[in-house]
Design an enzyme around this catalytic site. Structure first.
Site, mmCIF file in Angstrom:
data_model
loop_
_atom_site.group_PDB
_atom_site.id
_atom_site.type_symbol
_atom_site.label_atom_id
_atom_site.label_comp_id
_atom_site.label_asym_id
_atom_site.label_seq_id
_atom_site.Cartn_x
_atom_site.Cartn_y
_atom_site.Cartn_z
ATOM 1 N N GLN A 10 1.124 -0.669 -0.232
ATOM 2 C CA GLN A 10 -0.273 0.214 -0.382
ATOM 3 C C GLN A 10 0.898 1.213 -0.114
ATOM 4 O O GLN A 10 0.596 2.195 -0.244
ATOM 5 C CB GLN A 10 -1.188 0.063 1.082
ATOM 6 C CG GLN A 10 -2.121 -1.213 1.526
ATOM 7 C CD GLN A 10 -2.347 -1.085 0.165
ATOM 8 O OE1 GLN A 10 -3.635 0.148 -0.661
ATOM 9 N NE2 GLN A 10 -3.495 -2.149 -0.488
ATOM 10 N N GLY A 11 1.335 1.601 0.899
ATOM 11 C CA GLY A 11 2.738 2.261 0.666
ATOM 12 C C GLY A 11 3.124 2.484 -0.377
ATOM 13 O O GLY A 11 3.531 3.615 -0.813
ATOM 14 N N ASP A 67 10.930 -3.462 -9.042
ATOM 15 C CA ASP A 67 11.704 -4.506 -8.379
ATOM 16 C C ASP A 67 12.632 -3.573 -7.571
ATOM 17 O O ASP A 67 13.516 -2.898 -8.025
ATOM 18 C CB ASP A 67 12.504 -6.158 -9.125
ATOM 19 C CG ASP A 67 13.269 -6.976 -7.676
ATOM 20 O OD1 ASP A 67 12.741 -6.761 -7.170
ATOM 21 O OD2 ASP A 67 13.816 -7.663 -8.354
ATOM 22 N N TYR A 151 15.639 -0.708 4.903
ATOM 23 C CA TYR A 151 17.053 -0.493 5.233
ATOM 24 C C TYR A 151 17.625 0.926 5.383
ATOM 25 O O TYR A 151 18.867 1.127 5.378
ATOM 26 C CB TYR A 151 18.061 -0.700 3.914
ATOM 27 C CG TYR A 151 18.205 -2.365 4.094
ATOM 28 C CD1 TYR A 151 18.985 -3.338 4.337
ATOM 29 C CD2 TYR A 151 17.221 -3.025 2.825
ATOM 30 C CE1 TYR A 151 18.844 -4.359 4.560
ATOM 31 C CE2 TYR A 151 17.367 -4.550 2.732
ATOM 32 C CZ TYR A 151 18.230 -5.048 3.632
ATOM 33 O OH TYR A 151 18.469 -6.662 3.123
ATOM 34 N N ASP A 152 16.345 2.054 5.294
ATOM 35 C CA ASP A 152 16.376 3.552 5.652
ATOM 36 C C ASP A 152 17.042 3.511 6.076
ATOM 37 O O ASP A 152 17.813 4.669 6.235
ATOM 38 C CB ASP A 152 14.596 3.923 5.219
ATOM 39 C CG ASP A 152 14.362 4.026 3.793
ATOM 40 O OD1 ASP A 152 14.651 3.992 3.168
ATOM 41 O OD2 ASP A 152 12.783 4.303 3.792
#
Ligand code: ITT
Length: 211
Positions: A10-11, A67, A151-152
């Site tokens: 959804q994000g 991807d 990994y933000d």
């Protein structure tokens, strides 16, 4: 004409609707029941195309899939296409971060370069294209910030002096690999929309002798 975004995330749907919405397009995501396509390709582009082709064949709609992942220089580009599966099935974002931090704990600051890569694939009747985006940064030694995902919290973006998890959604979209790839896609669609629609009309009328 409807555009399908082949994801249940959804994000992603929200973020990409914003980018494509700015160019006048509306995306719909997959229903919760949609079949998972096995990401068996050897590259981001192959995996994005596998997903987009599958759902295009199933629905007949102009279909977009992407991807993406993180390539770490000190690990020769790993985890790359395995970013989501890096710590095995059922692992959390934090598990993956911890595994990566452990793996590169001996790597000095000057050699902690990494990049996020996104390939967006567009498949329609009679054609397909891919668009590539990347953003370069450095891997931190501990997490910073609560926004974003994946990994933000360990991806430091020096030009803004923040980790990706310290950016607002709008700031991240403005610079992220996904933002770059999808803005190119939106621009291409805007310039070629008539061509794509025309193709559909010809297929619908079975008037496609040259196909
Ligand atoms: P799909 O259903 O669309 O496949 P996904 O969540 O599996 O969604 P991707 O395959 O595109 O998403 O991303 C693979 C992994 O790469 C994702 O699970 C994250 O760990 C990492 N990743 C990708 N983009 C990222 C970003 O912007 N920030 C942090 N991590 C990211």
């Amino acid at each position: 004409m409807r555009l399908l975004l082949a994801t249940t995330n959804q994000g992603k749907i929200k973020e990409l609707n914003k980018i494509l919405g700015d160019e006048g397009f509306a995306l719909e995501g997959l229903g919760k029941q949609a079949a998972e396509v096995e990401e068996s390709g050897a590259t981001f582009a192959e995996n994005a195309l596998l997903k987009a082709r599958y759902h295009h064949q199933r629905t007949g709609l102009v279909t977009i899939a992407d991807d993406s992942g993180l390539e770490v220089e000190a690990l020769n580009g790993q985890p790359g296409i395995y970013s989501a599966r890096y710590a095995g099935a059922g692992a959390s974002d934090l598990d993956r971060i911890n595994k990566l931090l452990q793996e590169i704990k001996e790597v000095p600051d000057a050699q902690r370069a990494a990049r996020f890569v996104c390939v967006a694939a567009l498949v329609w009747q009679g054609g397909e294209r891919v668009f590539v985006g990347e953003v370069r940064g450095q891997l931190l030694r501990a997490t910073r910030g609560d926004n974003g995902f994946g990994y933000d919290p360990i991806f430091y973006f020096a030009p803004l002096g923040k980790s990706f998890a310290e950016l607002s959604d709008a700031e991240k979209t403005a610079i992220s690999h996904r933002g770059v790839a999808f803005r190119q896609l939106a621009q291409w669609l805007k310039e070629h929309w008539q061509e794509v629609e025309e193709r559909y009309r010809r297929y619908a009328g079975k008037d496609c002798a040259d196909d």
